[in-house]
Write a protein that holds these residues in place. Sequence first.
Motif, mmCIF file in Angstrom:
data_model
loop_
_atom_site.group_PDB
_atom_site.id
_atom_site.type_symbol
_atom_site.label_atom_id
_atom_site.label_comp_id
_atom_site.label_asym_id
_atom_site.label_seq_id
_atom_site.Cartn_x
_atom_site.Cartn_y
_atom_site.Cartn_z
ATOM 1 N N TYR A 147 0.855 -1.179 0.000
ATOM 2 C CA TYR A 147 0.000 0.000 0.000
ATOM 3 C C TYR A 147 0.895 1.234 0.000
ATOM 4 O O TYR A 147 1.848 1.315 0.781
ATOM 5 N N LYS A 148 0.580 2.214 -0.848
ATOM 6 C CA LYS A 148 1.396 3.422 -0.956
ATOM 7 C C LYS A 148 0.730 4.604 -0.259
ATOM 8 O O LYS A 148 -0.404 4.947 -0.548
ATOM 9 N N ASN A 149 1.480 5.207 0.665
ATOM 10 C CA ASN A 149 1.088 6.470 1.280
ATOM 11 C C ASN A 149 1.770 7.579 0.487
ATOM 12 O O ASN A 149 2.995 7.725 0.524
ATOM 13 N N LEU A 150 0.987 8.371 -0.242
ATOM 14 C CA LEU A 150 1.545 9.334 -1.194
ATOM 15 C C LEU A 150 1.602 10.767 -0.661
ATOM 16 O O LEU A 150 1.940 11.683 -1.412
ATOM 17 N N TYR A 151 1.324 10.976 0.616
ATOM 18 C CA TYR A 151 1.249 12.340 1.129
ATOM 19 C C TYR A 151 2.576 13.095 1.097
ATOM 20 O O TYR A 151 2.588 14.315 1.026
ATOM 21 N N PHE A 152 3.695 12.398 1.146
ATOM 22 C CA PHE A 152 5.004 13.061 1.157
ATOM 23 C C PHE A 152 5.925 12.460 0.092
ATOM 24 O O PHE A 152 7.120 12.318 0.304
ATOM 25 N N SER A 153 5.359 12.148 -1.058
ATOM 26 C CA SER A 153 6.075 11.363 -2.069
ATOM 27 C C SER A 153 6.715 12.179 -3.184
ATOM 28 O O SER A 153 7.510 11.646 -3.965
ATOM 29 N N ASP A 154 6.399 13.464 -3.259
ATOM 30 C CA ASP A 154 6.852 14.287 -4.395
ATOM 31 C C ASP A 154 8.233 14.889 -4.097
ATOM 32 O O ASP A 154 8.392 15.707 -3.181
ATOM 33 N N LEU A 155 9.226 14.498 -4.882
ATOM 34 C CA LEU A 155 10.589 14.998 -4.693
ATOM 35 C C LEU A 155 10.714 16.497 -4.966
ATOM 36 O O LEU A 155 11.635 17.152 -4.462
ATOM 37 N N SER A 156 9.816 17.045 -5.744
ATOM 38 C CA SER A 156 9.924 18.453 -6.144
ATOM 39 C C SER A 156 9.276 19.409 -5.142
ATOM 40 O O SER A 156 9.380 20.628 -5.290
ATOM 41 N N LYS A 157 8.623 18.887 -4.113
ATOM 42 C CA LYS A 157 7.871 19.728 -3.195
ATOM 43 C C LYS A 157 8.524 19.827 -1.819
ATOM 44 O O LYS A 157 9.182 18.907 -1.359
ATOM 45 N N ASN B 111 1.159 -1.693 11.642
ATOM 46 C CA ASN B 111 0.559 -0.432 11.225
ATOM 47 C C ASN B 111 -0.706 -0.737 10.432
ATOM 48 O O ASN B 111 -0.715 -1.638 9.577
ATOM 49 N N PHE B 112 -1.766 0.007 10.718
ATOM 50 C CA PHE B 112 -3.025 -0.128 10.007
ATOM 51 C C PHE B 112 -3.307 1.179 9.274
ATOM 52 O O PHE B 112 -3.379 2.240 9.904
ATOM 53 N N HIS B 113 -3.459 1.099 7.950
ATOM 54 C CA HIS B 113 -3.781 2.272 7.139
ATOM 55 C C HIS B 113 -5.260 2.209 6.759
ATOM 56 O O HIS B 113 -5.679 1.316 6.019
ATOM 57 N N PHE B 114 -6.040 3.154 7.278
ATOM 58 C CA PHE B 114 -7.475 3.218 7.016
ATOM 59 C C PHE B 114 -7.712 4.160 5.830
ATOM 60 O O PHE B 114 -7.343 5.341 5.890
ATOM 61 N N THR B 115 -8.332 3.662 4.771
ATOM 62 C CA THR B 115 -8.549 4.466 3.569
ATOM 63 C C THR B 115 -10.026 4.493 3.195
ATOM 64 O O THR B 115 -10.767 3.535 3.463
ATOM 65 N N ASP B 116 -10.452 5.580 2.597
ATOM 66 C CA ASP B 116 -11.812 5.682 2.089
ATOM 67 C C ASP B 116 -11.969 4.746 0.891
ATOM 68 O O ASP B 116 -11.156 4.771 -0.034
ATOM 69 N N ALA B 117 -13.003 3.924 0.909
ATOM 70 C CA ALA B 117 -13.171 2.905 -0.138
ATOM 71 C C ALA B 117 -13.393 3.515 -1.514
ATOM 72 O O ALA B 117 -12.993 2.929 -2.524
ATOM 73 N N ASP B 118 -14.010 4.686 -1.582
ATOM 74 C CA ASP B 118 -14.305 5.305 -2.875
ATOM 75 C C ASP B 118 -13.148 6.158 -3.394
ATOM 76 O O ASP B 118 -12.705 6.015 -4.530
ATOM 77 N N SER B 119 -12.644 7.061 -2.546
ATOM 78 C CA SER B 119 -11.616 8.005 -3.002
ATOM 79 C C SER B 119 -10.201 7.477 -2.837
ATOM 80 O O SER B 119 -9.265 8.062 -3.355
ATOM 81 N N GLN B 120 -10.032 6.390 -2.071
ATOM 82 C CA GLN B 120 -8.711 5.833 -1.740
ATOM 83 C C GLN B 120 -7.895 6.759 -0.843
ATOM 84 O O GLN B 120 -6.692 6.558 -0.668
ATOM 85 N N THR B 121 -8.541 7.778 -0.267
ATOM 86 C CA THR B 121 -7.832 8.729 0.582
ATOM 87 C C THR B 121 -7.513 8.104 1.945
ATOM 88 O O THR B 121 -8.389 7.550 2.606
ATOM 89 N N LEU B 122 -6.266 8.228 2.373
ATOM 90 C CA LEU B 122 -5.835 7.736 3.673
ATOM 91 C C LEU B 122 -6.301 8.708 4.751
ATOM 92 O O LEU B 122 -5.978 9.896 4.708
ATOM 93 N N ASN B 123 -7.080 8.225 5.733
ATOM 94 C CA ASN B 123 -7.603 9.118 6.765
ATOM 95 C C ASN B 123 -7.183 8.765 8.184
ATOM 96 O O ASN B 123 -7.443 9.520 9.109
#
Length: 204
Positions: free
Chosen positions: A35-45, A149-161
């Motif tokens: 599972y990918k947590n993409l909140y801090f994944s952008d090298l340019s930011k 670790n448990f990652h809870f995500t919205d089933a529709d948007s795939q957003t990690l909450n």
Amino acid sequence: MRIFFASIFLALCFLSCSPRAARQLTEVAPTEASYKNLYFSDLSKDYVYKAKIEVYGNSFGGIWVVKKLNQAHYRIVFTTEFGNKIFDFELENADFKVNFILPDLNKKLIINTLKKDFQILLKEENQVYKKYETAGQIVYQSKYNNRYNFHFTDADSQTLNKIVHSGKVKEKIVMHIEATTPTKAKKISIQHQNIKLQIDLKAF
């Protein structure tokens, strides 16, 4: 009758020995290896947040910045609003380097706790150990040393909450996340269940 009571006993043992975060969830067969947590994944930011950290009765406020330097390599800096450093860390996989930390925070327990917090929050690739479903959510469980670790995500948007870091039974850390997209976390609250440390972050 004996079989009935034996079944009840085994069920109670199973529940008492299973992580609290997994209770009331329905386990399903995972279809993905990670599972990918993409909140801090952008090298340019540069990820910039207004931050408040409360630890054992002391409160620190300022600006919290995360920069991804390379794959699994991050710089984490917390300063006052006037630019004075509170701490400056580098995290690369299991390696954690303290570039600077205020004397008031320079305690082994606090440093190790912050290290764990940031490892869990920033880890992009999380190998799926188990997968669960509940009302409107998909939950991915991964192993973290001898814990989970448990990652809870919205089933529709795939957003990690939410991220829950748990022992074999009790929850240790709960991270609540408000996000606008699967790649942008607007608010993050990190709450510890066994020590007096809380981190609140709000994106600029």
